[in-house]
Design a protein around this motif. Structure first.
Motif, PDB file in Angstrom:
ATOM      1  N   VAL A   7       0.833  -1.208   0.000  1.00 24.38           N
ATOM      2  CA  VAL A   7       0.000   0.000   0.000  1.00 24.38           C
ATOM      3  C   VAL A   7       0.866   1.256   0.000  1.00 24.38           C
ATOM      4  CG1 VAL A   7      -1.554   1.394   1.437  1.00 24.38           C
ATOM      5  CG2 VAL A   7      -2.084  -1.001   0.984  1.00 24.38           C
ATOM      6  N   ILE A   8       1.899   1.251   0.854  1.00 24.41           N
ATOM      7  CA  ILE A   8       2.787   2.414   0.918  1.00 24.41           C
ATOM      8  C   ILE A   8       3.511   2.612  -0.408  1.00 24.41           C
ATOM      9  CG2 ILE A   8       4.860   3.342   2.009  1.00 24.41           C
ATOM     10  CD1 ILE A   8       3.949   2.038   4.614  1.00 24.41           C
ATOM     11  N   SER A   9       3.967   1.518  -1.008  1.00 24.23           N
ATOM     12  CA  SER A   9       4.651   1.604  -2.297  1.00 24.23           C
ATOM     13  C   SER A   9       3.714   2.121  -3.383  1.00 24.23           C
ATOM     14  CB  SER A   9       5.202   0.227  -2.690  1.00 24.23           C
ATOM     15  OG  SER A   9       5.791   0.263  -3.973  1.00 24.23           O
ATOM     16  N   ASP A  10       2.493   1.588  -3.416  1.00 22.51           N
ATOM     17  CA  ASP A  10       1.522   2.028  -4.422  1.00 22.51           C
ATOM     18  C   ASP A  10       1.122   3.479  -4.195  1.00 22.51           C
ATOM     19  OD1 ASP A  10       1.610  -0.428  -5.572  1.00 22.51           O
ATOM     20  OD2 ASP A  10      -0.366  -1.102  -4.899  1.00 22.51           O
ATOM     21  N   ALA A  11       1.037   3.892  -2.937  1.00 20.32           N
ATOM     22  CA  ALA A  11       0.680   5.278  -2.624  1.00 20.32           C
ATOM     23  C   ALA A  11       1.770   6.230  -3.112  1.00 20.32           C
ATOM     24  CB  ALA A  11       0.467   5.444  -1.123  1.00 20.32           C
ATOM     25  N   THR A  12       3.019   5.832  -2.915  1.00 18.43           N
ATOM     26  CA  THR A  12       4.139   6.656  -3.392  1.00 18.43           C
ATOM     27  C   THR A  12       4.119   6.774  -4.909  1.00 18.43           C
ATOM     28  OG1 THR A  12       5.504   5.986  -1.504  1.00 18.43           O
ATOM     29  CG2 THR A  12       6.645   6.886  -3.423  1.00 18.43           C
ATOM     30  N   ALA A  59      -2.292   3.559 -11.559  1.00 18.71           N
ATOM     31  CA  ALA A  59      -1.711   3.580 -10.215  1.00 18.71           C
ATOM     32  C   ALA A  59      -2.804   3.678  -9.150  1.00 18.71           C
ATOM     33  CB  ALA A  59      -0.737   4.746 -10.079  1.00 18.71           C
ATOM     34  N   ALA A  60      -3.847   4.458  -9.440  1.00 18.89           N
ATOM     35  CA  ALA A  60      -4.949   4.600  -8.485  1.00 18.89           C
ATOM     36  C   ALA A  60      -5.695   3.279  -8.320  1.00 18.89           C
ATOM     37  CB  ALA A  60      -5.903   5.694  -8.959  1.00 18.89           C
ATOM     38  N   ARG A  61      -5.919   2.588  -9.415  1.00 21.84           N
ATOM     39  CA  ARG A  61      -6.616   1.301  -9.341  1.00 21.84           C
ATOM     40  C   ARG A  61      -5.771   0.259  -8.600  1.00 21.84           C
ATOM     41  NH1 ARG A  61     -11.106   1.588 -12.455  1.00 21.84           N
ATOM     42  NH2 ARG A  61     -11.151   3.278 -13.990  1.00 21.84           N
ATOM     43  N   SER A  62      -4.460   0.323  -8.787  1.00 21.60           N
ATOM     44  CA  SER A  62      -3.567  -0.598  -8.091  1.00 21.60           C
ATOM     45  C   SER A  62      -3.620  -0.354  -6.582  1.00 21.60           C
ATOM     46  CB  SER A  62      -2.138  -0.413  -8.610  1.00 21.60           C
ATOM     47  OG  SER A  62      -1.245  -1.277  -7.942  1.00 21.60           O
ATOM     48  N   LEU A  63      -3.615   0.917  -6.180  1.00 20.94           N
ATOM     49  CA  LEU A  63      -3.700   1.233  -4.758  1.00 20.94           C
ATOM     50  C   LEU A  63      -5.042   0.796  -4.184  1.00 20.94           C
ATOM     51  CD1 LEU A  63      -2.674   2.554  -2.172  1.00 20.94           C
ATOM     52  CD2 LEU A  63      -3.524   4.750  -3.028  1.00 20.94           C
ATOM     53  N   PHE A  64      -6.101   1.007  -4.925  1.00 19.46           N
ATOM     54  CA  PHE A  64      -7.422   0.609  -4.454  1.00 19.46           C
ATOM     55  C   PHE A  64      -7.477  -0.903  -4.212  1.00 19.46           C
ATOM     56  CE2 PHE A  64     -11.948  -0.288  -4.685  1.00 19.46           C
ATOM     57  CZ  PHE A  64     -12.488   0.767  -3.961  1.00 19.46           C
ATOM     58  N   THR A  65      -6.893  -1.664  -5.127  1.00 23.00           N
ATOM     59  CA  THR A  65      -6.854  -3.121  -4.982  1.00 23.00           C
ATOM     60  C   THR A  65      -6.003  -3.521  -3.775  1.00 23.00           C
ATOM     61  OG1 THR A  65      -7.131  -3.441  -7.364  1.00 23.00           O
ATOM     62  CG2 THR A  65      -6.216  -5.278  -6.111  1.00 23.00           C
ATOM     63  N   ALA A  66      -4.853  -2.865  -3.627  1.00 24.89           N
ATOM     64  CA  ALA A  66      -3.950  -3.187  -2.512  1.00 24.89           C
ATOM     65  C   ALA A  66      -4.586  -2.867  -1.171  1.00 24.89           C
ATOM     66  CB  ALA A  66      -2.642  -2.420  -2.670  1.00 24.89           C
ATOM     67  N   SER A  67      -5.398  -1.812  -1.121  1.00 30.65           N
ATOM     68  CA  SER A  67      -6.018  -1.428   0.152  1.00 30.65           C
ATOM     69  C   SER A  67      -6.959  -2.511   0.672  1.00 30.65           C
ATOM     70  CB  SER A  67      -6.775  -0.109  -0.003  1.00 30.65           C
ATOM     71  OG  SER A  67      -7.924  -0.267  -0.831  1.00 30.65           O
ATOM     72  N   ALA A  68      -7.543  -3.264  -0.242  1.00 35.34           N
ATOM     73  CA  ALA A  68      -8.463  -4.328   0.163  1.00 35.34           C
ATOM     74  C   ALA A  68      -7.738  -5.484   0.834  1.00 35.34           C
ATOM     75  CB  ALA A  68      -9.242  -4.837  -1.048  1.00 35.34           C
ATOM     76  N   GLU A  69      -6.418  -5.584   0.665  1.00 31.92           N
ATOM     77  CA  GLU A  69      -5.631  -6.672   1.258  1.00 31.92           C
ATOM     78  C   GLU A  69      -5.196  -6.375   2.683  1.00 31.92           C
ATOM     79  OE1 GLU A  69      -5.200  -9.555  -0.276  1.00 31.92           O
ATOM     80  OE2 GLU A  69      -6.393  -8.757  -1.940  1.00 31.92           O
ATOM     81  N   LEU A  70      -5.438  -5.154   3.153  1.00 35.05           N
ATOM     82  CA  LEU A  70      -5.051  -4.814   4.523  1.00 35.05           C
ATOM     83  C   LEU A  70      -5.936  -5.566   5.514  1.00 35.05           C
ATOM     84  CD1 LEU A  70      -4.571  -0.960   4.093  1.00 35.05           C
ATOM     85  CD2 LEU A  70      -2.775  -2.669   4.390  1.00 35.05           C
ATOM     86  N   VAL A  71      -5.362  -5.909   6.659  1.00 32.25           N
ATOM     87  CA  VAL A  71      -6.098  -6.684   7.653  1.00 32.25           C
ATOM     88  C   VAL A  71      -7.173  -5.819   8.307  1.00 32.25           C
ATOM     89  CG1 VAL A  71      -4.124  -8.180   8.089  1.00 32.25           C
ATOM     90  CG2 VAL A  71      -4.436  -6.100   9.462  1.00 32.25           C
ATOM     91  N   ALA A 121      -8.107   8.014  -1.108  1.00 28.92           N
ATOM     92  CA  ALA A 121      -7.107   8.687  -1.938  1.00 28.92           C
ATOM     93  C   ALA A 121      -7.142   8.148  -3.365  1.00 28.92           C
ATOM     94  CB  ALA A 121      -5.713   8.516  -1.342  1.00 28.92           C
ATOM     95  N   ALA A 122      -7.267   6.829  -3.493  1.00 32.16           N
ATOM     96  CA  ALA A 122      -7.353   6.221  -4.825  1.00 32.16           C
ATOM     97  C   ALA A 122      -8.599   6.712  -5.555  1.00 32.16           C
ATOM     98  CB  ALA A 122      -7.355   4.703  -4.713  1.00 32.16           C
ATOM     99  N   GLY A 123      -9.718   6.760  -4.836  1.00 33.51           N
ATOM    100  CA  GLY A 123     -10.960   7.233  -5.443  1.00 33.51           C
ATOM    101  C   GLY A 123     -10.866   8.687  -5.867  1.00 33.51           C
ATOM    102  N   ALA A 124     -10.219   9.514  -5.050  1.00 37.14           N
ATOM    103  CA  ALA A 124     -10.060  10.928  -5.391  1.00 37.14           C
ATOM    104  C   ALA A 124      -9.182  11.093  -6.632  1.00 37.14           C
ATOM    105  CB  ALA A 124      -9.463  11.686  -4.214  1.00 37.14           C
ATOM    106  N   ALA A 125      -8.123  10.278  -6.732  1.00 34.83           N
ATOM    107  CA  ALA A 125      -7.244  10.340  -7.905  1.00 34.83           C
ATOM    108  C   ALA A 125      -8.002   9.943  -9.170  1.00 34.83           C
ATOM    109  CB  ALA A 125      -6.033   9.433  -7.707  1.00 34.83           C
TER     110      ALA A 125
END
Length: 235
Positions: free
Chosen positions: A27-32, A67-79, A92-96
């Protein structure tokens, strides 16, 4: 066997924490990455109200969208215990995505509408044109405006779209006045053409004003989004 079983049990115990840590790292990598891809998008937003857009703007928009779609997907993997980070990443992904969509719509809107807001060469001397030809030429232009109106993206500027629709609706009366002026030869046709040119100039000016406002709104949206993305790494 006991040692192996203990090691496996310990691995199972550690596995959720490892997966959670990996998910956060992604998530941090995708956010960057998303924040970096938004830099050229911010430049596109600045130039929305101008005639020239930055070279390669289509690729820049696609990169930010991906990149926004990748972050959105990654966010769903958080516990489940990381709900705050998940919500922040998804927002943030949605806003982008909203920013890139609004820019794409604005560009399409302007590229379609502006070239159409040019009056064709309408003859105002009744001795140089027959009425049937005059009616046909004006009618073709009206039909072109009606056709492109159906394909304009909505949500760019409702007030601007309303002004354009009102202008199109008034053209039926304008066409009648123009043809009647040619028929009578009293100079009315020239006056109608001048008035129509003035109305078109006002619409073009409204586009410029509108796009400056849209540009500012999207620029603020991108800046706020990048602030959100930066905060993901600090959580």
């Amino acid at each position: 066997m006991i040692t192996g079983a203990s090691a496996f049990a310990y691995w199972l115990y550690q596995r959720p924490a490892e997966l959670a840590s990996n998910a956060v790292a992604v998530v941090i990598s995708d956010a960057t990455e998303l924040s970096e891809t938004l830099d050229p998008v911010a430049l596109i937003a600045v130039h929305l109200g101008e005639d020239d857009l930055p070279a390669g703007y289509t690729d820049d928009l696609l990169a930010a969208d991906a990149a926004a779609r990748s972050l959105f997907t990654a966010s769903a993997e958080l516990v489940s215990g990381d709900d705050g980070r998940r919500a922040l990443a998804a927002d943030a992904a949605g806003a982008a995505l909203d920013a890139t969509r609004r820019i794409e719509n604005a560009i399409a809107f302007r590229m379609v509408l502006e070239p159409a807001l040019v009056l064709p060469q309408l003859e105002t001397d009744p001795d140089l044109v027959d009425l049937a030809t005059a009616v046909q030429e004006f009618g073709i232009w009206r039909a072109q405006l009606d056709e492109l109106s159906a394909g304009l993206p909505h949500g760019v500027d409702s007030e601007l779209l309303s002004s354009f629709d009102s202008f199109r609706a008034s053209l039926a009366i304008t066409q009648t006045s123009y043809v009647d002026g040619l028929r009578t030869g009293d100079g009315t046709a020239a006056t109608v053409v001048e008035q129509t040119e003035t109305e078109l100039a006002a619409l073009r000016a409204q586009i410029s004003d509108s796009f400056r406002a849209v540009s500012n709104e999207i620029s603020v949206l991108i800046s706020d989004t990048q602030t959100q993305l930066d905060s993901l790494g600090a959580r």
